[in-house]
Design a protein around this motif. Structure first.
Motif, mmCIF file in Angstrom:
data_model
loop_
_atom_site.group_PDB
_atom_site.id
_atom_site.type_symbol
_atom_site.label_atom_id
_atom_site.label_comp_id
_atom_site.label_asym_id
_atom_site.label_seq_id
_atom_site.Cartn_x
_atom_site.Cartn_y
_atom_site.Cartn_z
ATOM 1 N N SER A 149 4.974 11.486 5.149
ATOM 2 C CA SER A 149 5.026 10.644 6.344
ATOM 3 C C SER A 149 4.807 9.178 5.996
ATOM 4 N N ARG A 150 3.842 8.907 5.143
ATOM 5 C CA ARG A 150 3.558 7.529 4.734
ATOM 6 C C ARG A 150 4.775 6.906 4.060
ATOM 7 N N HIS A 158 0.818 14.085 4.793
ATOM 8 C CA HIS A 158 0.344 12.691 4.845
ATOM 9 C C HIS A 158 1.213 11.779 3.998
ATOM 10 N N TRP A 159 1.440 12.161 2.738
ATOM 11 C CA TRP A 159 2.168 11.283 1.822
ATOM 12 C C TRP A 159 3.645 11.177 2.171
ATOM 13 N N ASP A 190 -2.005 16.032 -0.230
ATOM 14 C CA ASP A 190 -1.774 16.245 1.196
ATOM 15 C C ASP A 190 -0.320 15.872 1.484
ATOM 16 N N TRP A 213 2.594 10.519 -5.731
ATOM 17 C CA TRP A 213 1.167 10.792 -5.550
ATOM 18 C C TRP A 213 0.516 11.148 -6.888
#
Length: 153
Positions: free
Chosen positions: A50-51, A47-48, A44, A15
């Motif tokens: 999980s992505r 979010h990252w 976040d 990220w």
């Protein structure tokens, strides 16, 4: 340079590479407001993580340094493709793209496509991609111009 799948604990570094590269490289073609919605300053983590569990990006490294990363979806879409702002023009993107094309071919895909930034258009063209159309993506109330590009495998 080693190109491999993401490892546990690397989401934050990936990220950060994305954020810093967008804000330093793309500022010539996009407004500050566009850059902020594209790559917000806040990490976040849920979010990252999980992505990246879902997308399993490839990462390019030299020793412990992260040089770039790329995602390839099952339908041939390249969603994220970034090379560290300090390592542009050193063949890292070319290496990642060659791996993506090999992986796509092994999956039986016939084409790759992406919504590239205006800044990245010359790179994708150098890798055999053709411009299809310009699109406006709406993110948090801000429109960001991207270029649909594709390449046959």
């Amino acid at each position: 340079m080693e190109i491999r799948k993401i490892r546990s604990g690397e989401a934050g570094s990936i990220w950060r590479l994305l954020h810093d590269t967008v804000h330093r490289i793309n500022q010539a073609d996009y407004s500050h407001e566009e850059l902020v919605v594209w790559a917000p300053d806040e990490f976040d983590a849920p979010h990252w993580v999980s992505r990246f569990i879902r997308t399993h990006p490839l990462v390019a490294t030299e020793g412990r340094e992260l040089l770039g990363f790329a995602e390839l979806a099952d339908d041939g879409r390249i969603d994220l493709f970034y090379v560290h702002h300090a390592h542009q023009g050193q063949g890292i993107g070319r290496g990642l793209m060659q791996r993506l094309k090999a992986e796509a071919g092994a999956r039986g895909l016939e084409r790759l496509y992406c919504e590239a930034s205006i800044t990245a258009k010359p790179f994708f063209e150098s890798m055999g991609f053709s411009f299809v159309e310009q699109r406006e993506l709406e993110r948090k109330g801000e429109c960001v111009s991207v270029l649909l590009m594709e390449s046959k495998i």
